[in-house]
Design a protein around this motif. Structure first.
Motif, PDB file in Angstrom:
ATOM      1  N   PHE A  76       0.821  -1.200   0.000  1.00 34.15           N
ATOM      2  CA  PHE A  76       0.000   0.000   0.000  1.00 34.15           C
ATOM      3  C   PHE A  76       0.862   1.261   0.000  1.00 34.15           C
ATOM      4  CE2 PHE A  76      -3.389   2.830   1.230  1.00 34.15           C
ATOM      5  CZ  PHE A  76      -4.568   2.164   0.942  1.00 34.15           C
TER       6      PHE A  76
ATOM      7  N   ALA B 118       1.939   3.348  -3.541  1.00 35.49           N
ATOM      8  CA  ALA B 118       0.883   4.147  -4.156  1.00 35.49           C
ATOM      9  C   ALA B 118       0.489   5.325  -3.272  1.00 35.49           C
ATOM     10  CB  ALA B 118      -0.333   3.264  -4.434  1.00 35.49           C
TER      11      ALA B 118
ATOM     12  N   PHE C   6      -4.050  -5.070  -1.959  1.00 29.42           N
ATOM     13  CA  PHE C   6      -4.131  -3.662  -2.325  1.00 29.42           C
ATOM     14  C   PHE C   6      -4.745  -3.486  -3.714  1.00 29.42           C
ATOM     15  CE2 PHE C   6      -1.675  -0.435  -4.792  1.00 29.42           C
ATOM     16  CZ  PHE C   6      -2.292   0.680  -4.275  1.00 29.42           C
TER      17      PHE C   6
ATOM     18  N   HIS D 280      -5.782  -0.377  -6.609  1.00 28.39           N
ATOM     19  CA  HIS D 280      -5.583   1.024  -6.983  1.00 28.39           C
ATOM     20  C   HIS D 280      -6.088   1.214  -8.410  1.00 28.39           C
ATOM     21  CE1 HIS D 280      -2.467   4.512  -7.699  1.00 28.39           C
ATOM     22  NE2 HIS D 280      -3.724   4.922  -7.752  1.00 28.39           N
TER      23      HIS D 280
ATOM     24  N   TYR E  42     -10.327   3.254   2.241  1.00 30.17           N
ATOM     25  CA  TYR E  42     -10.104   3.857   0.934  1.00 30.17           C
ATOM     26  C   TYR E  42      -9.530   5.262   1.068  1.00 30.17           C
ATOM     27  CZ  TYR E  42     -14.331   6.631   1.704  1.00 30.17           C
ATOM     28  OH  TYR E  42     -15.255   7.515   2.217  1.00 30.17           O
TER      29      TYR E  42
ATOM     30  N   HIS F  86      -7.466   9.245  -8.482  1.00 34.77           N
ATOM     31  CA  HIS F  86      -6.865   7.982  -8.069  1.00 34.77           C
ATOM     32  C   HIS F  86      -7.588   7.476  -6.831  1.00 34.77           C
ATOM     33  CE1 HIS F  86      -3.002   8.015 -10.511  1.00 34.77           C
ATOM     34  NE2 HIS F  86      -3.603   9.147 -10.829  1.00 34.77           N
TER      35      HIS F  86
ATOM     36  N   LEU G  37      -7.487   4.475  -3.921  1.00 31.86           N
ATOM     37  CA  LEU G  37      -6.731   3.418  -3.252  1.00 31.86           C
ATOM     38  C   LEU G  37      -7.664   2.688  -2.300  1.00 31.86           C
ATOM     39  CD1 LEU G  37      -4.649   5.665  -4.134  1.00 31.86           C
ATOM     40  CD2 LEU G  37      -3.212   4.861  -2.265  1.00 31.86           C
TER      41      LEU G  37
END
Length: 398
Positions: free
Chosen positions: A11, A14, A60, A62, A96, A110, A112
């Motif tokens: 994680f 990113a 993870f 993304h 998130y 973006h 995550l």
């Protein structure tokens, strides 16, 4: 809209990528489930959830969601779309973080996500690329956005980034573009199958059919300039299902012509392989195949730059990280005979080997570090994970 997805084991990479963009003023937070916006707090919260599924490798997720340049949405509109996307994908009970970026000529965000939910359940990644594309198509209609043709509907595959770069250097169309134009012109003549094969051959294209012993054909690929392309890599219009409807084809009548075409193509492939080995051109052939044969990013609609960009953000952490412990990287040798001493010595050996592995990981390539385990040993309570595993083993001990 288009989506570019990445799944991995770490994680931190990113997160650092997006935080760096925020610090530079080219990105902003839209929303998050984490208590604070700093790296340490976020990673502490992530490890609390990750310990629920310590054996899950790729936890993870993304994705970058990209909008056309003319659709400069407001922050609240983009956030609403992001939350609808998360809910439709099944990430409604997951950690998130959502960022909006301003470092490109088009609006994009973006997202995550931790695939491990708060209750320890893991969201399946089965067919997630197809699900994501379907959800994006629905959101376009729901919010009146520009509708993009789905990959299933597209008749021709777009050029990849590598192909575009190659065209800039050579000032010539890519091999894939040449194939698409040539095959399309032949199909427009509506030839019978044997003529289709002979006209391809006249243009230097060797057809290879997936033909069963019964004569039934289920697929086609094209060999051109030392490279092999499946029909799907060129686009739906070049798959066998579309080709056989565009030409005059009869299975019994054309089975011999197709069989003979396969024999010629395989002979050419064998001859080319031998020449490549003798002239030392194997590396070039492999490199060309990687560029043209297509990959998973062809199925996605994304830019394909996401992994490279994130990897750069993790470079400083990789350089700064060092092996821990005086035994790191050194083999441990012991001649002690006592059982307790041998057990302690074995533990030291295992610790040394583990640190050697950690050191090797830290020295790997950037993408490997991004999609590998998070670099800092403090990212996860390893003692808690080890205790969990020991209890699990004891439970089944006879």
């Amino acid at each position: 809209m288009t989506g570019d997805q990445v799944k991995g084991k770490g994680f931190r990479g990113a997160l650092n990528y997006n935080l760096e963009k925020v610090n530079k003023g080219v990105a902003k937070w839209l929303d998050t489930s984490f208590a604070q916006h700093d790296e340490r707090t976020i990673m502490d919260e992530v490890k609390m959830i990750r310990v629920l599924r310590p054996n899950l490798a790729k936890y993870f997720y993304h994705t970058s969601v990209n909008f056309p340049p003319h659709e400069n949405l407001k922050d609240d509109q983009m956030l609403t779309i992001a939350k609808d996307y998360l809910e439709a994908m099944g990430f409604d009970q997951h950690q998130y973080a959502i960022f909006r970026h301003f470092d490109a000529d088009h609006p994009h965000m973006h997202i995550l996500v931790n695939r491990i939910g708060y209750d320890g359940t893991v969201l399946s990644d089965s067919k997630d690329y197809q699900r994501s594309e379907q959800i994006i198509r629905k959101l376009e209609k729901q919010y009146g956005l520009t509708e993009v043709i789905s990959s299933r509907q597209a008749k021709e595959r777009a050029m990849t980034k590598n192909e575009l770069e190659m065209m800039k250097h050579t000032d010539e169309p890519s091999v894939k573009m040449k194939l698409q134009v040539t095959i399309k012109n032949i199909l427009n003549q509506k030839p019978i199958a044997e003529q289709f094969i002979s006209q391809l051959k006249a243009q230097g294209i060797n057809a290879l059919f997936n033909q069963a012993s019964t004569g039934f054909v289920s697929g086609i690929s094209y060999g051109y300039e030392g490279m092999q392309f499946k029909g799907a890599h060129l686009g739906n219009a070049y798959k066998w299902q579309a080709v056989k409807n565009a030409i005059n084809y009869e299975q019994e009548r054309d089975r011999t012509a197709i069989y003979q075409a396969n024999v010629r193509t395989r002979a050419n492939q064998s001859e080319r392989t031998g020449q490549s080995t003798s002239t030392g051109a194997t590396e070039r052939t492999i490199a060309d195949t990687k560029v043209t044969a297509g990959n998973r990013n062809d199925v996605q609609q994304g830019t394909g730059k996401l992994q490279d960009q994130i990897g750069k953000a993790n470079r400083n952490n990789i350089k700064a990280a060092q092996p821990v412990g005086e035994h790191s990287g050194q083999p441990i040798i012991s001649n002690k005979k006592h059982r307790g001493e041998r057990g302690a010595d074995l533990s030291i050996q295992q610790s040394g080997r583990q640190q050697m592995v950690n050191s090797a990981i830290l020295g790997g390539n950037l993408i490997g570090n991004l999609l590998g385990v998070d670099n800092n040993a403090g990212d996860m309570d390893q003692n808690a994970v080890n205790q969990f595993k020991r209890k699990k083993r004891c439970r089944y001990r006879p």
